[in-house]
Enzyme design. Structure first.
Site, PDB file in Angstrom:
ATOM      1  N   GLY A   1       0.820  -1.203   0.000  1.00 13.77           N
ATOM      2  CA  GLY A   1       0.000   0.000   0.000  1.00 13.77           C
ATOM      3  C   GLY A   1       0.850   1.248   0.000  1.00 13.77           C
ATOM      4  O   GLY A   1       0.472   2.284  -0.540  1.00 13.77           O
TER       5      GLY A   1
ATOM      6  N   TYR B   1      10.215   2.861   1.715  1.00 12.09           N
ATOM      7  CA  TYR B   1      11.090   1.734   2.017  1.00 12.09           C
ATOM      8  C   TYR B   1      12.551   2.080   1.712  1.00 12.09           C
ATOM      9  O   TYR B   1      13.219   1.439   0.903  1.00 12.09           O
ATOM     10  CB  TYR B   1      10.644   0.501   1.229  1.00 12.09           C
ATOM     11  CG  TYR B   1       9.259   0.035   1.598  1.00 12.09           C
ATOM     12  CD1 TYR B   1       9.042  -0.769   2.707  1.00 12.09           C
ATOM     13  CD2 TYR B   1       8.159   0.429   0.843  1.00 12.09           C
ATOM     14  CE1 TYR B   1       7.761  -1.185   3.055  1.00 12.09           C
ATOM     15  CE2 TYR B   1       6.867   0.017   1.184  1.00 12.09           C
ATOM     16  CZ  TYR B   1       6.687  -0.783   2.290  1.00 12.09           C
ATOM     17  OH  TYR B   1       5.418  -1.197   2.627  1.00 12.09           O
TER      18      TYR B   1
ATOM     19  N   HIS C   1       9.511   3.944   6.736  1.00  7.64           N
ATOM     20  CA  HIS C   1       9.779   2.641   7.355  1.00  7.64           C
ATOM     21  C   HIS C   1      11.253   2.444   7.717  1.00  7.64           C
ATOM     22  O   HIS C   1      11.592   1.478   8.411  1.00  7.64           O
ATOM     23  CB  HIS C   1       9.303   1.514   6.439  1.00  7.64           C
ATOM     24  CG  HIS C   1       7.836   1.552   6.154  1.00  7.64           C
ATOM     25  ND1 HIS C   1       6.897   1.779   7.135  1.00  7.64           N
ATOM     26  CD2 HIS C   1       7.137   1.396   4.989  1.00  7.64           C
ATOM     27  CE1 HIS C   1       5.688   1.758   6.596  1.00  7.64           C
ATOM     28  NE2 HIS C   1       5.806   1.536   5.314  1.00  7.64           N
TER      29      HIS C   1
END
Length: 215
Positions: A147, A153, A159
């Site tokens: 999502g 990333y 994250h």
């Protein structure tokens, strides 16, 4: 070549499902045999337990892993587990196809791992680990949708690390542990938030990826 796609998305219209269909079409067009184990369609039970076995050992103390190896020796796994095991043994290539949930697999797929990659069948007993695992000489990869966008990333992203790093537990702790050669994951980022044209580009990239990694 025999390919097994273990698919874990309940919506047949999802992009994850589109990736599973894309892989199947690609391999079949190139003369390979493909099986898709659609876990939601099968209503696969993710919870391991005594129902996994046609009978249990005479041991006074029930332990799931020991009952798994007992079932290997007695050929007494339940039919739903046995079907998946037979598909796995027949496959030269394994693709786990799923949406990323909480940095991991949906419960239905994790349950497939727990029940099907059984002690004594996929590891332990007469089988070693990693390069000596049962499925050495075979290949496996993860096909994942997210999502969040790719920018999340990175070390600087929300994250704080790459998705490849997040997936290491699955790659090394599951498919690598039982002997598969681990191929790089294919990742479709932010698939519910991008345009139709961008989703189509991911599909095209997936075909190229499969040609390069599994030609």
């Amino acid at each position: 070549m025999n390919v097994l796609i273990v698919h874990a998305h309940e919506n047949s219209d999802s992009f994850s499902s589109a990736l599973a269909r894309t892989a199947r079409k690609h391999f079949e067009q190139n003369g390979h045999t493909v099986a898709i184990s659609n876990l939601y369609e099968k209503r696969f039970n993710p919870v391991g337990g005594k129902h996994d076995f046609k009978n249990v050992s005479s041991s006074e103390y029930y332990k799931y892993a020991l009952e798994q190896i007992h079932a290997v020796n007695q050929n007494s796994f339940s039919e739903d587990v046995n079907i998946e095991m037979n598909l796995l043994v027949a496959a030269d290539v394994l693709i786990l196809n799923f949406p990323l949930w909480w940095f991991g697999m949906p419960a239905i797929l994790k349950g497939w791992v727990d029940r099907v990659l059984a002690y004594g069948f996929a590891y332990g007993g007469t089988y070693g680990l990693y390069k000596e695992g049962r499925f050495k000489g075979k290949k496996a990869l993860l096909s994942v949708t997210t999502g969040s966008p790719a920018s999340f990333y990175t070390e600087q992203g929300a994250h704080g690390r790459s998705l490849e790093d997040i997936l290491r537990n699955i790659n090394e702790g599951i498919i690598g542990l039982v002997g598969y050669e681990i191929l790089p994951p294919f990742i479709g980022y932010s698939v519910s938030r991008i345009s139709t044209e961008e989703r189509q580009k991911i599909i095209q990239d997936y075909v190229v990826f499969l040609e390069e990694k599994l030609s």
